[in-house]
Enzyme design. Structure first.
Site, short mmCIF file in Angstrom:
data_model
loop_
_atom_site.label_atom_id
_atom_site.label_comp_id
_atom_site.label_asym_id
_atom_site.label_seq_id
_atom_site.Cartn_x
_atom_site.Cartn_y
_atom_site.Cartn_z
N SER A 121 0.79 -1.23 0.00
CA SER A 121 0.00 0.00 0.00
C SER A 121 0.83 1.29 0.00
CB SER A 121 -0.92 -0.04 1.22
OG SER A 121 -1.46 1.21 1.48
N HIS A 141 -4.32 -4.65 9.77
CA HIS A 141 -4.87 -4.14 11.02
C HIS A 141 -3.83 -3.94 12.11
CE1 HIS A 141 -8.57 -4.23 9.12
NE2 HIS A 141 -9.20 -5.20 9.73
N1 SAH Z 1 -12.14 -5.82 1.69
C1 SAH Z 1 -11.97 -7.26 1.78
C2 SAH Z 1 -11.17 -7.72 2.99
C3 SAH Z 1 -9.76 -7.21 3.07
S1 SAH Z 1 -8.78 -8.17 4.20
C4 SAH Z 1 -13.32 -7.96 1.70
O1 SAH Z 1 -14.34 -7.31 1.41
O2 SAH Z 1 -13.39 -9.17 1.93
C5 SAH Z 1 -7.32 -7.22 4.28
C6 SAH Z 1 -6.45 -7.30 3.05
O3 SAH Z 1 -5.42 -6.30 3.19
C7 SAH Z 1 -5.73 -8.62 2.81
O4 SAH Z 1 -6.12 -9.15 1.57
C8 SAH Z 1 -4.23 -8.27 2.82
O5 SAH Z 1 -3.47 -8.95 1.84
C9 SAH Z 1 -4.26 -6.78 2.53
N2 SAH Z 1 -3.10 -6.05 3.06
C10 SAH Z 1 -2.67 -6.03 4.34
N3 SAH Z 1 -1.60 -5.21 4.46
C11 SAH Z 1 -1.38 -4.69 3.21
C12 SAH Z 1 -0.41 -3.77 2.69
N4 SAH Z 1 0.51 -3.22 3.47
N5 SAH Z 1 -0.45 -3.47 1.37
C13 SAH Z 1 -1.40 -4.04 0.58
N6 SAH Z 1 -2.35 -4.88 1.02
C14 SAH Z 1 -2.33 -5.23 2.32
MG MG Z 2 -12.37 -5.44 7.15
#
Ligand code: SAH
Ligand code: MG
Length: 207
Positions: A121, A141
């Site tokens: 990200s 998280h």
């Molecule tokens: N919005 C989704 C759930 C997301 S779960 C739904 O509707 O089901 C959180 C996601 O964040 C995971 O897929 C994980 O790979 C991603 N994630 C966590 N840290 C991240 C980072 N630093 N950069 C990119 N993606 C990340």
């Molecule tokens: Mg969520």
């Protein structure tokens, strides 16, 4: 697909977006975001929230970037609460949600509306100059990860634009702190005000 077909399809997609919160996401995006604008979600997983937001984006002539490195968060890894062995790539033993995400977006016929961004990200943020009319934060998280997402991405939200944050729990017994902390920071900044909520979803608007 029609709106009703898309929202029904979202139910069948693997992920972490309860239907009531997904519908609130859809409603907020459809009612507040401006036509033809650029939106972005952090945390794509298998595309569930992208279908809700993508449905609204399609109606508004907007484009949603759906960002993820596709290797899952800490709690998705083996031995943790939200591990799903069927998402492990046998080639390297790593979690890989990209094929599932692509399949979801293809079935939803949203390939010209929901565009995948694959990578960490904050790296993407540093090279992304487009103003956002909607930002949905639903990525990692952990404390540092959530804060980094907040700091890297919220400045890109333009006046009147929406900031949506998922997994906000005021009571620590319901879930982890970081999403709640960035939500408090957004309110304390004085530039975002809350305009709605549903479950753990908070809907804020930039003044
Ligand atoms: N919005 C989704 C759930 C997301 S779960 C739904 O509707 O089901 C959180 C996601 O964040 C995971 O897929 C994980 O790979 C991603 N994630 C966590 N840290 C991240 C980072 N630093 N950069 C990119 N993606 C990340
Ligand atoms: Mg969520």
């Amino acid at each position: 697909m029609t709106r009703d077909e898309l929202l029904a399809f979202a139910d069948t997609v693997k992920g972490f977006m309860p239907r009531n919160e997904g519908l609130a996401l859809y409603d907020a995006a459809r009612s507040h975001a401006r036509p033809g604008t650029t939106w972005l979600e952090i945390g794509a997983w298998c595309g569930k929230s992208a279908v809700y937001l993508g449905c609204a984006a399609q109606e508004r002539g907007a484009v949603l970037y759906s960002l993820d490195h596709h290797h899952g968060s800490e709690e998705n890894q083996e031995g943790w609460e939200h591990f799903d062995a069927s998402l492990v790539d046998p080639a390297d033993g790593r979690l890989n949600t990209l094929p599932s995400w692509q399949r979801t977006i293809a079935i939803a016929q949203l390939e010209s509306t929901v565009i995948g961004l694959v990578g960490p990200s904050v790296v993407v943020a540093a090279h992304f100059d487009q103003a956002l009319d909607l930002l949905f934060i639903d990525g990692g998280h952990g404390h540092d990860v959530a804060r980094a997402d907040y700091e890297a991405w919220t400045p890109k939200v333009i006046g009147g634009g929406l900031l949506l944050i998922h997994d906000v729990f005021a009571d620590p017994r319901d879930g982890g702190r970081p999403p709640y902390e960035i939500y408090l920071d957004a309110l304390a900044s004085g530039i975002f005000e809350e305009i709605g909520h549903e479950g753990s979803l908070r809907i804020l608007r930039r003044s």
